[in-house]
Design an enzyme around this catalytic site. Structure first.
Site, PDB file in Angstrom:
ATOM      1  N   THR A  63      -4.595   2.991  -0.337  1.00 15.96           N
ATOM      2  CA  THR A  63      -6.000   2.619  -0.448  1.00 15.96           C
ATOM      3  C   THR A  63      -6.891   3.840  -0.617  1.00 15.96           C
ATOM      4  O   THR A  63      -7.808   3.849  -1.442  1.00 15.96           O
ATOM      5  CB  THR A  63      -6.438   1.820   0.801  1.00 15.96           C
ATOM      6  OG1 THR A  63      -5.633   0.653   0.909  1.00 15.96           O
ATOM      7  CG2 THR A  63      -7.895   1.411   0.706  1.00 15.96           C
ATOM      8  N   GLU A  80      -9.745  -1.136  10.311  1.00 16.55           N
ATOM      9  CA  GLU A  80      -9.764  -0.817   8.887  1.00 16.55           C
ATOM     10  C   GLU A  80     -10.110   0.655   8.650  1.00 16.55           C
ATOM     11  O   GLU A  80      -9.619   1.273   7.701  1.00 16.55           O
ATOM     12  CB  GLU A  80     -10.767  -1.716   8.158  1.00 16.55           C
ATOM     13  CG  GLU A  80     -10.320  -3.156   8.004  1.00 16.55           C
ATOM     14  CD  GLU A  80      -9.190  -3.330   7.017  1.00 16.55           C
ATOM     15  OE1 GLU A  80      -8.093  -2.774   7.257  1.00 16.55           O
ATOM     16  OE2 GLU A  80      -9.397  -4.027   6.010  1.00 16.55           O
TER      17      GLU A  80
END
Length: 325
Positions: A195, A143
């Site tokens: 993101t 991530e």
């Protein structure tokens, strides 16, 4: 897709049987639970196979058309597997064959599925020597590659299944939350919301009154899940801090939310950092009606979209053993 010469060479270095994992899409934040709440979906799912290799390090074969990096350090799955290898001195190397079904950048945990599926498959090969908490810890390295931040609100539900609360990252503290049967409708408008960009526009300071209201909604949502109180779940699906800022990046958001509730949805909001929008419903028929409402909005606006009508996956990543390639 036929393997190229480099892929054939990589396959030749495989030394034994492998494991195939099917990590599912996830919804993170769950409206008011920014970076702390998430749940797993029954579909869509990726397919990732991991094999022991006699070549040191992590070797990646992409079996799709997304052109993702094959350098382990730059690849979400690769970074997660490297973190696992750092704590597995008896394993020389791993080969990953990845087939992405969850579209990167969709907002439904594509990067988390890649990282989680890879480490779950590797752990299966290693007779499950690592705990689920360990696997989340490894997958968080993936991530970080994807977004620059080690968050676990997609990783944890993908691995644990169901609804999860990330009480703390340092130290890692994951709480599984019981929830009643819930059906999920997701619309993915075919636009890009990075993101990193979606994080950059967030306010760094919030008013105390907004924080208090948000805390009440988070507590209410968790209580609603545990009690199986659909009305409380619906009342608590409110975000007064993140959604008002991020929703401006998603055309049609307000109308999708309004029409979905009119169709019977309990409520919902932005999935992860977007652009996907999710809605929760008590039954499958309502979830289908919500899908029609969502489709109506994007058809009128003229933006291509994909929809998923599914339910919460309580199992987590499915995994099975396979023979050597």
């Amino acid at each position: 897709m036929l393997p190229n010469n480099q892929q054939v060479t990589t396959m030749m270095n495989i030394t034994g049987a492998g494991a195939v994992a099917y990590p599912s899409a996830t919804v993170a934040n769950v409206v008011c639970g920014f970076d702390i709440l998430g749940f797993a979906l029954n579909e869509p799912c990726d397919e990732l196979a991991v094999y022991l290799s006699d070549e040191p390090g992590v070797h990646i074969i992409n079996n799709d058309d997304y052109d993702l990096p094959t350098e382990a350090e730059k690849n979400v799955s690769g970074a997660a597997l490297l973190a696992l290898l750092d704590e597995t001195p008896d394993v020389k190397g791993l080969t990953l064959v990845s087939k992405k079904i969850i579209k990167p950048g969709s907002g439904i945990g594509s990067s988390a599925a890649s990282a989680a599926g890879a480490v779950v498959a590797a752990n299966h090969l290693l007779d499950n020597r690592f705990s689920k908490d360990d696997l989340v810890r490894f997958a968080m390295f993936g991530e970080k590659v994807a977004s620059g931040v080690k968050h676990a609100d997609n990783i944890a539900p993908c691995i644990f299944g169901g609804v999860t609360l990330i009480r703390s990252i340092h130290p890692l503290d994951i709480v599984s939350i019981e929830a009643p049967p819930l059906h999920v409708t997701v619309v993915h408008p075919q636009i890009e919301v990075r993101t990193a960009d979606a994080r950059q526009i967030l306010r760094q300071n919030v008013l105390l009154r907004d924080a208090i209201r948000q805390w009440g909604n988070i507590a209410g949502l968790v209580a609603g899940f545990i009690k199986g109180d659909y009305d409380l779940i619906g009342r608590s699906l409110e975000d007064v801090i993140i959604e008002p800022v991020r929703s401006i990046l998603i055309p049609g958001f307000d109308e999708v939310k309004k029409l979905s509730k009119e169709a019977g949805a309990l409520g919902g909001g932005i999935s992860g950092s977007g652009p996907s929008i999710f809605m929760l419903s008590k039954d499958a028929e309502t979830a289908k009606q919500v899908s029609l409402a969502m489709e109506q909005v994007y058809t009128r606006i003229g933006i291509d979209f994909h929809t998923h009508v599914t339910s919460i996956n309580t199992e987590g990543v499915r995994v099975r053993s396979v023979e050597k390639l």
